[in-house]
Design an enzyme around this catalytic site. Structure first.
Site, mmCIF file in Angstrom:
data_model
loop_
_atom_site.group_PDB
_atom_site.id
_atom_site.type_symbol
_atom_site.label_atom_id
_atom_site.label_comp_id
_atom_site.label_asym_id
_atom_site.label_seq_id
_atom_site.Cartn_x
_atom_site.Cartn_y
_atom_site.Cartn_z
ATOM 1 N N ARG A 63 0.807 -1.214 0.000
ATOM 2 C CA ARG A 63 0.000 0.000 0.000
ATOM 3 C C ARG A 63 0.847 1.273 0.000
ATOM 4 O O ARG A 63 0.360 2.342 -0.317
ATOM 5 C CB ARG A 63 -0.955 -0.012 1.196
ATOM 6 C CG ARG A 63 -2.101 -1.000 1.021
ATOM 7 C CD ARG A 63 -3.016 -1.042 2.223
ATOM 8 N NE ARG A 63 -2.360 -1.637 3.391
ATOM 9 C CZ ARG A 63 -2.963 -1.877 4.550
ATOM 10 N NH1 ARG A 63 -4.235 -1.558 4.701
ATOM 11 N NH2 ARG A 63 -2.305 -2.416 5.553
ATOM 12 N N LYS A 166 2.715 -19.377 5.851
ATOM 13 C CA LYS A 166 2.059 -19.892 7.045
ATOM 14 C C LYS A 166 1.716 -18.723 7.962
ATOM 15 O O LYS A 166 2.313 -17.648 7.818
ATOM 16 C CB LYS A 166 2.973 -20.891 7.768
ATOM 17 C CG LYS A 166 4.132 -20.252 8.546
ATOM 18 C CD LYS A 166 4.805 -21.275 9.406
ATOM 19 C CE LYS A 166 5.876 -20.621 10.273
ATOM 20 N NZ LYS A 166 5.370 -19.832 11.379
ATOM 21 N N ASP A 195 6.155 -23.932 3.636
ATOM 22 C CA ASP A 195 6.710 -24.185 4.963
ATOM 23 C C ASP A 195 8.225 -24.191 4.766
ATOM 24 O O ASP A 195 8.768 -25.132 4.194
ATOM 25 C CB ASP A 195 6.227 -25.527 5.522
ATOM 26 C CG ASP A 195 6.714 -25.767 6.948
ATOM 27 O OD1 ASP A 195 7.788 -25.248 7.302
ATOM 28 O OD2 ASP A 195 6.033 -26.490 7.698
ATOM 29 N N HIS A 196 8.903 -23.132 5.214
ATOM 30 C CA HIS A 196 10.310 -22.983 4.834
ATOM 31 C C HIS A 196 11.200 -24.096 5.386
ATOM 32 O O HIS A 196 12.298 -24.319 4.882
ATOM 33 C CB HIS A 196 10.832 -21.601 5.246
ATOM 34 C CG HIS A 196 11.048 -21.425 6.719
ATOM 35 N ND1 HIS A 196 10.125 -20.827 7.544
ATOM 36 C CD2 HIS A 196 12.085 -21.760 7.509
ATOM 37 C CE1 HIS A 196 10.588 -20.790 8.780
ATOM 38 N NE2 HIS A 196 11.776 -21.353 8.789
ATOM 39 N N LYS A 200 14.840 -26.843 3.556
ATOM 40 C CA LYS A 200 16.171 -27.137 4.075
ATOM 41 C C LYS A 200 16.703 -28.447 3.490
ATOM 42 O O LYS A 200 16.014 -29.458 3.465
ATOM 43 C CB LYS A 200 16.141 -27.217 5.608
ATOM 44 C CG LYS A 200 15.759 -25.906 6.276
ATOM 45 C CD LYS A 200 15.761 -26.038 7.782
ATOM 46 C CE LYS A 200 15.304 -24.745 8.443
ATOM 47 N NZ LYS A 200 16.232 -23.629 8.184
ATOM 48 N N GLU A 234 15.240 -22.645 19.800
ATOM 49 C CA GLU A 234 15.748 -21.324 19.450
ATOM 50 C C GLU A 234 16.329 -20.663 20.687
ATOM 51 O O GLU A 234 15.815 -20.836 21.796
ATOM 52 C CB GLU A 234 14.631 -20.444 18.890
ATOM 53 C CG GLU A 234 13.955 -20.983 17.634
ATOM 54 C CD GLU A 234 12.799 -20.101 17.204
ATOM 55 O OE1 GLU A 234 13.032 -19.188 16.388
ATOM 56 O OE2 GLU A 234 11.675 -20.305 17.698
ATOM 57 N N ASP A 253 2.611 -21.664 15.920
ATOM 58 C CA ASP A 253 3.718 -21.075 15.180
ATOM 59 C C ASP A 253 4.721 -22.112 14.695
ATOM 60 O O ASP A 253 5.285 -21.959 13.608
ATOM 61 C CB ASP A 253 4.440 -20.041 16.055
ATOM 62 C CG ASP A 253 5.547 -19.321 15.315
ATOM 63 O OD1 ASP A 253 5.283 -18.776 14.228
ATOM 64 O OD2 ASP A 253 6.688 -19.315 15.806
ATOM 65 N N HIS A 258 6.061 -26.766 11.117
ATOM 66 C CA HIS A 258 7.441 -27.217 10.968
ATOM 67 C C HIS A 258 7.683 -28.608 11.556
ATOM 68 O O HIS A 258 8.174 -29.522 10.887
ATOM 69 C CB HIS A 258 8.401 -26.231 11.639
ATOM 70 C CG HIS A 258 8.343 -24.851 11.071
ATOM 71 N ND1 HIS A 258 7.963 -24.588 9.779
ATOM 72 C CD2 HIS A 258 8.631 -23.639 11.615
ATOM 73 C CE1 HIS A 258 8.019 -23.287 9.555
ATOM 74 N NE2 HIS A 258 8.409 -22.690 10.660
ATOM 75 N N LYS A 358 11.395 -21.135 22.613
ATOM 76 C CA LYS A 358 12.239 -19.953 22.466
ATOM 77 C C LYS A 358 13.069 -19.768 23.729
ATOM 78 O O LYS A 358 12.714 -20.241 24.800
ATOM 79 C CB LYS A 358 11.375 -18.715 22.209
ATOM 80 C CG LYS A 358 10.731 -18.712 20.825
ATOM 81 C CD LYS A 358 10.033 -17.399 20.553
ATOM 82 C CE LYS A 358 9.511 -17.348 19.118
ATOM 83 N NZ LYS A 358 10.604 -17.363 18.130
#
Length: 508
Positions: A63, A166, A195-196, A200, A234, A253, A258, A358
């Site tokens: 935008r 996602k 889905d990244h 891999k 993580e 998430d 994943h 995390k």
């Protein structure tokens, strides 16, 4: 010395991938973080690998009233470190970058977009071949697809496709509803749910390791494997994603997509052929057979946690509730651990343990297959009982695999000790593997759906976790939040869950 003597044989055949056809990649949400952090760098990497044709264009849409030059300048600024060593390559690549202000909620903007695409087609000879990437808020996925369809931009299934980020839905019913919308806008083979993790190399290597090596397939089942652990840890906190994370949590998430995809690839049956639909069908069968370990009392097989303050005096770390944008009384989970079963012939009775969090002690993603112990311990072990054999598939950051087995300790007597046999992608191939978006963007533009999730996969994954989502919504006290200190391995309750089965989480 001749070239044949110095060439690494493992690198033979690298970079012989398919070349992408002439086309225009249209990125909606081009002013967002994902575009300059992942998408444009991935496209530039494909350009550097000479996998993009000269008849290629990138059209950023958002935008904001940017011009072509402003868009190029902002992307160059974000990628300064990558461009420094390749200024001429960036100049050539960025010549094919354009920008068009578009609000997906305004039909007149889509009409203008169609006209701009025709201009770019003529200028760059992209032959009306287009890939639309929805890097926008999930609430616009359905309306965005509908807007593209209403504008006639998805009419040709051979020349147009849509990539959707996602999360695809928030639960089973919303995923079903979204599938109905996007499938009404185009054919299933035009829809690429990304889905990244599937991009891999090491996730894809799970299939090669299993199906290209006869030593593994006979023992890849309940007769030889006692349990499977899948971890995605993580060290970072929520960072600048509090607005999104507060409404999703670790279950939505990370686990639903994943980790569940890693589970499906690890547990799938051998496809009849290396064909996108054959592979996706086998993955879907795994998810349809999967269930929570305790369906009647699901709180017994799932642990939710939330990181608290930690670190050191010199480098203190905030707890989740102290992060900017987070509710001080938040009950959003930043850690999930659970136990699952797959009710089929291959895996009946084998527990699958998945965990993600995390602010854990180490960044890593891995799949650990622990084999059953030898029926009789003939030898004394140096540290007590012999260690069970393990196959450890390292997804990131040290991409590779290792196998743990027992050998004789030096010296007199017959004492055993565990050793490791290791394979590293970087060391073996002499170059790092591509970032996930490089492979996935290329595959989407090639119309290859192998590494993208099909509608039935998405719905089966959401169905699997529906009992937990309903508990969190209706009876949150059944799944309480267990606090854990930052830079530890999560709440003690997760360790207790495995301890009930006489097991421990692997600590690398």
């Amino acid at each position: 010395m001749s070239t044949t003597m110095t060439t690494n044989p493992l690198r033979v055949g690298l970079r012989q991938e398919r070349v992408i056809a002439p086309q225009c990649l249209v990125i909606f949400g081009a002013s967002g973080d994902l575009t300059h952090r992942k998408l444009v760098p991935a496209l530039f990497e494909l350009f550097m690998q000479r996998r993009l044709p000269s008849e290629f264009a990138v059209l950023g849409c958002a935008r904001r009233p940017w011009s072509d030059e402003e868009f190029r300048s902002k992307m160059a600024e974000a990628m300064a470190d990558k461009i420094t060593d390749n200024p001429k390559a960036w100049e050539q690549f960025s010549a094919g970058m354009f920008y068009e202000p578009v609000d997906l909620q305004k039909p007149e903007d889509l009409v203008k977009l169609g006209g701009r695409l025709e201009t770019i087609d003529r200028l760059r000879a992209t032959r009306n071949n287009r890939t639309f990437y929805l890097s926008v808020s999930p609430k616009f996925y359905g309306s965005g697809c509908r807007a593209l369809a209403d504008a006639g931009l998805l009419r040709d299934p051979e020349r147009s496709r849509v990539v959707i980020e996602k999360p695809f839905g928030r639960d089973y019913s919303s995923a079903q509803a979204l599938n109905k919308v996007v499938q009404s806008c185009g054919q299933e083979n035009q829809i690429f749910r990304i889905d990244h993790y599937l991009g891999k190399e090491t996730v894809q290597n799970i299939m090669v390791l299993r199906f290209a090596n006869t030593i593994f397939e006979p023992i890849w089942n309940r007769n030889y494997i006692s349990n499977v652990q899948i971890t995605a840890a993580e060290t970072v906190g929520v960072e600048e994603r509090a607005g999104y994370y507060e409404s999703s949590g670790a279950l939505r998430d990370m686990v639903q997509n994943h980790l569940t995809q890693m589970l499906a690839i690890t547990a799938m049956e051998t496809p009849g052929r290396f064909d996108p639909e054959a592979i996706r069908s086998e993955k879907a069968k795994v998810l349809q057979a999967a269930r929570l370990a305790d369906e009647l009392e699901p709180w017994n097989c799932c642990i939710r946690g939330q990181y608290g303050p930690g670190g050191s005096e010199s480098a203190p770390l905030k707890g989740y509730r102290q992060e900017p944008g987070v509710d001080p009384n938040s009950t959003t989970e930043t850690y999930v651990a659970m136990k699952l079963f797959i009710d089929n012939w291959r895996w009946q009775g084998v527990p699958f343990y998945v965990r993600t969090g995390k602010r854990l002690a180490k960044r890593l993603s891995e799949v650990v297959l622990t084999f059953r112990e030898a029926p009789v311990h003939l030898f004394d072990a140096a540290g007590g009982s012999p260690t069970a054999n393990q196959l450890i598939l390292r997804i990131q950051p040290d991409e590779g695999a290792e196998f743990r087995f027992e050998v004789k300790s030096p010296g007199s007597g017959m004492r055993s000790r565990p050793v490791e046999m290791e394979f590293s992608y970087d060391e073996s191939f002499g170059e790092p593997s591509d970032e996930g978006y490089v492979r996935l963007l290329a595959d989407a533009m090639l119309s290859d759906p192998t590494l993208f999730t099909r509608s039935d996969e998405v719905e089966a994954a959401w169905r699997l976790y529906t009992p937990l989502l309903e508990l969190i919504e209706d009876s949150p006290w059944r799944l309480p939040i267990h606090p854990y200190e930052s830079r530890t391995w999560g709440p003690a309750a997760a360790d207790s869950m495995l301890a009930r089965d006489g097991l421990l989480w692997r600590r690398p």
